[in-house]
Scaffold this motif. Structure first.
Motif, PDB file in Angstrom:
ATOM      1  N   SER A  97      13.010   0.290  -8.096  1.00  0.00           N
ATOM      2  CA  SER A  97      13.624  -0.308  -6.908  1.00  0.00           C
ATOM      3  C   SER A  97      13.732   0.648  -5.732  1.00  0.00           C
ATOM      4  O   SER A  97      13.842   0.204  -4.592  1.00  0.00           O
ATOM      5  N   GLY A  98      13.724   1.953  -6.000  1.00  0.00           N
ATOM      6  CA  GLY A  98      14.036   2.927  -4.974  1.00  0.00           C
ATOM      7  C   GLY A  98      12.850   3.469  -4.215  1.00  0.00           C
ATOM      8  O   GLY A  98      11.819   2.806  -4.047  1.00  0.00           O
ATOM      9  N   VAL A  99      12.986   4.730  -3.788  1.00  0.00           N
ATOM     10  CA  VAL A  99      11.969   5.335  -2.926  1.00  0.00           C
ATOM     11  C   VAL A  99      10.635   5.498  -3.649  1.00  0.00           C
ATOM     12  O   VAL A  99       9.576   5.492  -3.015  1.00  0.00           O
ATOM     13  N   ALA A 100      10.668   5.620  -4.982  1.00  0.00           N
ATOM     14  CA  ALA A 100       9.434   5.723  -5.752  1.00  0.00           C
ATOM     15  C   ALA A 100       8.903   4.354  -6.156  1.00  0.00           C
ATOM     16  O   ALA A 100       7.953   4.254  -6.934  1.00  0.00           O
ATOM     17  N   GLY A 101       9.517   3.301  -5.638  1.00  0.00           N
ATOM     18  CA  GLY A 101       9.100   1.941  -5.964  1.00  0.00           C
ATOM     19  C   GLY A 101       9.131   1.051  -4.735  1.00  0.00           C
ATOM     20  O   GLY A 101       8.510   1.348  -3.724  1.00  0.00           O
ATOM     21  N   MET A 102       9.914  -0.034  -4.822  1.00  0.00           N
ATOM     22  CA  MET A 102       9.891  -1.041  -3.764  1.00  0.00           C
ATOM     23  C   MET A 102      10.243  -0.501  -2.384  1.00  0.00           C
ATOM     24  O   MET A 102       9.592  -0.820  -1.393  1.00  0.00           O
ATOM     25  N   CYS A 103      11.314   0.303  -2.303  1.00  0.00           N
ATOM     26  CA  CYS A 103      11.740   0.795  -0.982  1.00  0.00           C
ATOM     27  C   CYS A 103      10.666   1.682  -0.360  1.00  0.00           C
ATOM     28  O   CYS A 103      10.369   1.576   0.837  1.00  0.00           O
ATOM     29  N   GLY A 156       7.457   1.548  -1.012  1.00  0.00           N
ATOM     30  CA  GLY A 156       6.338   0.682  -0.653  1.00  0.00           C
ATOM     31  C   GLY A 156       6.604  -0.099   0.617  1.00  0.00           C
ATOM     32  O   GLY A 156       5.708  -0.270   1.457  1.00  0.00           O
ATOM     33  N   GLN A 157       7.849  -0.556   0.786  1.00  0.00           N
ATOM     34  CA  GLN A 157       8.194  -1.282   2.019  1.00  0.00           C
ATOM     35  C   GLN A 157       8.106  -0.364   3.230  1.00  0.00           C
ATOM     36  O   GLN A 157       7.662  -0.780   4.314  1.00  0.00           O
ATOM     37  N   ALA A 158       8.501   0.892   3.062  1.00  0.00           N
ATOM     38  CA  ALA A 158       8.401   1.847   4.169  1.00  0.00           C
ATOM     39  C   ALA A 158       6.939   2.054   4.568  1.00  0.00           C
ATOM     40  O   ALA A 158       6.603   2.109   5.765  1.00  0.00           O
ATOM     41  N   LEU A 159       6.061   2.157   3.577  1.00  0.00           N
ATOM     42  CA  LEU A 159       4.636   2.291   3.875  1.00  0.00           C
ATOM     43  C   LEU A 159       4.089   1.036   4.542  1.00  0.00           C
ATOM     44  O   LEU A 159       3.230   1.108   5.432  1.00  0.00           O
ATOM     45  N   ASP A 160       4.600  -0.124   4.130  1.00  0.00           N
ATOM     46  CA  ASP A 160       4.167  -1.390   4.725  1.00  0.00           C
ATOM     47  C   ASP A 160       4.569  -1.442   6.195  1.00  0.00           C
ATOM     48  O   ASP A 160       3.785  -1.869   7.062  1.00  0.00           O
ATOM     49  N   ILE A 161       5.782  -1.007   6.498  1.00  0.00           N
ATOM     50  CA  ILE A 161       6.235  -0.977   7.886  1.00  0.00           C
ATOM     51  C   ILE A 161       5.351  -0.042   8.709  1.00  0.00           C
ATOM     52  O   ILE A 161       4.945  -0.361   9.829  1.00  0.00           O
ATOM     53  N   ASP A 162       5.031   1.116   8.136  1.00  0.00           N
ATOM     54  CA  ASP A 162       4.163   2.060   8.833  1.00  0.00           C
ATOM     55  C   ASP A 162       2.796   1.448   9.135  1.00  0.00           C
ATOM     56  O   ASP A 162       2.201   1.711  10.185  1.00  0.00           O
ATOM     57  N   ALA A 163       2.291   0.653   8.191  1.00  0.00           N
ATOM     58  CA  ALA A 163       0.941   0.105   8.323  1.00  0.00           C
ATOM     59  C   ALA A 163       0.876  -1.126   9.211  1.00  0.00           C
ATOM     60  O   ALA A 163      -0.192  -1.506   9.677  1.00  0.00           O
ATOM     61  N   ARG A 189      -1.871   2.170  -2.900  1.00  0.00           N
ATOM     62  CA  ARG A 189      -0.641   2.917  -3.200  1.00  0.00           C
ATOM     63  C   ARG A 189       0.579   2.157  -2.699  1.00  0.00           C
ATOM     64  O   ARG A 189       1.604   2.061  -3.394  1.00  0.00           O
ATOM     65  N   MET A 190       0.470   1.592  -1.496  1.00  0.00           N
ATOM     66  CA  MET A 190       1.581   0.836  -0.936  1.00  0.00           C
ATOM     67  C   MET A 190       1.965  -0.324  -1.843  1.00  0.00           C
ATOM     68  O   MET A 190       3.144  -0.515  -2.171  1.00  0.00           O
ATOM     69  N   HIS A 191       0.979  -1.081  -2.305  1.00  0.00           N
ATOM     70  CA  HIS A 191       1.278  -2.250  -3.130  1.00  0.00           C
ATOM     71  C   HIS A 191       1.636  -1.871  -4.565  1.00  0.00           C
ATOM     72  O   HIS A 191       2.372  -2.608  -5.229  1.00  0.00           O
ATOM     73  N   ALA A 192       1.135  -0.738  -5.042  1.00  0.00           N
ATOM     74  CA  ALA A 192       1.558  -0.254  -6.360  1.00  0.00           C
ATOM     75  C   ALA A 192       3.055   0.037  -6.359  1.00  0.00           C
ATOM     76  O   ALA A 192       3.725  -0.099  -7.390  1.00  0.00           O
ATOM     77  N   LEU A 193       3.581   0.414  -5.202  1.00  0.00           N
ATOM     78  CA  LEU A 193       5.016   0.670  -5.076  1.00  0.00           C
ATOM     79  C   LEU A 193       5.775  -0.612  -4.722  1.00  0.00           C
ATOM     80  O   LEU A 193       6.720  -0.998  -5.411  1.00  0.00           O
ATOM     81  N   LEU A 211       7.957  -3.158  -9.578  1.00  0.00           N
ATOM     82  CA  LEU A 211       8.891  -4.066 -10.239  1.00  0.00           C
ATOM     83  C   LEU A 211       8.205  -4.868 -11.334  1.00  0.00           C
ATOM     84  O   LEU A 211       8.832  -5.198 -12.358  1.00  0.00           O
ATOM     85  N   ILE A 212       6.932  -5.173 -11.159  1.00  0.00           N
ATOM     86  CA  ILE A 212       6.176  -5.848 -12.215  1.00  0.00           C
ATOM     87  C   ILE A 212       6.022  -4.923 -13.424  1.00  0.00           C
ATOM     88  O   ILE A 212       6.205  -5.343 -14.576  1.00  0.00           O
ATOM     89  N   ARG A 213       5.713  -3.659 -13.181  1.00  0.00           N
ATOM     90  CA  ARG A 213       5.626  -2.699 -14.293  1.00  0.00           C
ATOM     91  C   ARG A 213       6.979  -2.539 -14.976  1.00  0.00           C
ATOM     92  O   ARG A 213       7.060  -2.445 -16.202  1.00  0.00           O
TER      93      ARG A 213
END
Length: 310
Positions: free
Chosen positions: A145-151, A153-160, A191-195, A200-202
């Protein structure tokens, strides 16, 4: 058989969520109602189904899987509430209904996400299960859920979004002429979507497997399956954003293009994205091969992710 299992597990998830969520008649009633709006009566329930499928494949009792299945769905629901906020994707439709910040208000939506996330961990802590299993569940869900996961990945999504945040007014160093944009590379997208999606799927697969007492080798096989599934789920999502209607999806179609998002179709083309989806389907089958036939329901969920229409 798999379809019957999925219907039963979805019903168990709904019943567990009903039990865990606060009474909407109690105070603060607006927050309680928003939590229920975000969590009940909709969605594919893919993540809780993965908990049940992985756990029962390894002999876990369904009753033991109720709490982790509901917990992973609560975290997923919180992420959607926050993802839909004006500061993020700014969407007004989710699961065929108004998003929480539209149905209620933005402040309530923020609190709703916060409350759903904490409720997930409270549910895991309260399970009548061995302490080490509960600790492993909590650690697994927290990491995802955290920085090594969803959060993260969302930060990378915002960047992109909009080419490295350029449409969001973020401070950045401009690219030199003809320099490739690093935010639109395939490796960064994966990498973004893996996070953002895959973590959460893993976690869902791993939490079910832990309940079944999986050994290290089995956990490794299931993690390979879940990693491929997470990417496949996102590739299909990207394709559906182009091919399907808002009515089919239950959310706004065409948002990726409107927000200038980096997606698999934009990088690979539609045919390339479909080919990528086929490669991931093969990878899922190969990862589950050593666990056959116990993993039949997991394989069915993998096929569902690849072929889904919403």
């Amino acid at each position: 058989m798999a379809t019957e299992d999925f219907a039963r597990w979805a019903a168990r998830t709904e019943a567990t969520l009903e039990r865990l969520l606060p009474d909407p008649s109690g105070e603060p009633s607006r927050l309680h109602a928003a939590m229920r709006h975000a969590s009940l009566g909709g969605g594919k329930r893919m993540r809780p189904l993965l908990v049940y499928a992985a756990g029962t494949a390894l002999g876990a009792d369904e009753a033991l899987l109720d709490a982790p299945a509901a917990a992973v769905e609560l975290v997923h629901a919180y992420s959607l509430v926050h993802d839909d906020l004006p500061a993020m994707d700014d969407d007004d439709l989710r699961r065929g209904r108004p998003t929480v910040h539209v149905a209620f208000d933005e402040a309530t939506a923020i609190l709703t996400g916060d409350a759903l996330q904490t409720l997930a961990f409270s549910a895991l802590a309260a399970v009548d299960a061995p302490a080490q299993l509960r600790i492993d569940w909590v650690r697994t869900l927290a990491d995802a859920s955290g920085v090594a996961g969803m959060c993260g990945g969302q930060a990378l999504d915002i960047d992109a979004t909009g080419g490295g945040g350029r449409k969001r007014g973020q401070v950045h160093f401009p690219l030199a002429e003809n320099e490739p944009d690093p935010f639109f590379s395939l490796s960064r997208l994966q990498r973004m979507h893996a996070l953002k999606t895959g973590a959460l799927i893993r976690a869902a697969v791993r939490m079910g497997a832990l309940a079944g007492g999986a050994d290290a080798a089995t956990l490794a096989q299931l993690d390979m399956f879940a990693a491929a599934l997470g990417l496949a789920f996102q590739v299909r999502d990207d394709l559906l954003d182009i091919e399907a209607s808002s009515e089919q999806l239950g959310k706004t179609a065409g948002k990726d293009a409107a927000q200038d998002k980096s997606t698999y179709p934009t990088l690979l083309g539609m045919d390339g994205a479909r080919a990528k989806l086929g490669e991931l389907a093969v990878a899922m089958d190969q990862a589950l091969a050593p666990l056959a036939p116990r993993a039949a329901t997991l394989a069915a969920l993998g096929e569902l992710a690849v072929r889904r229409s919403h």
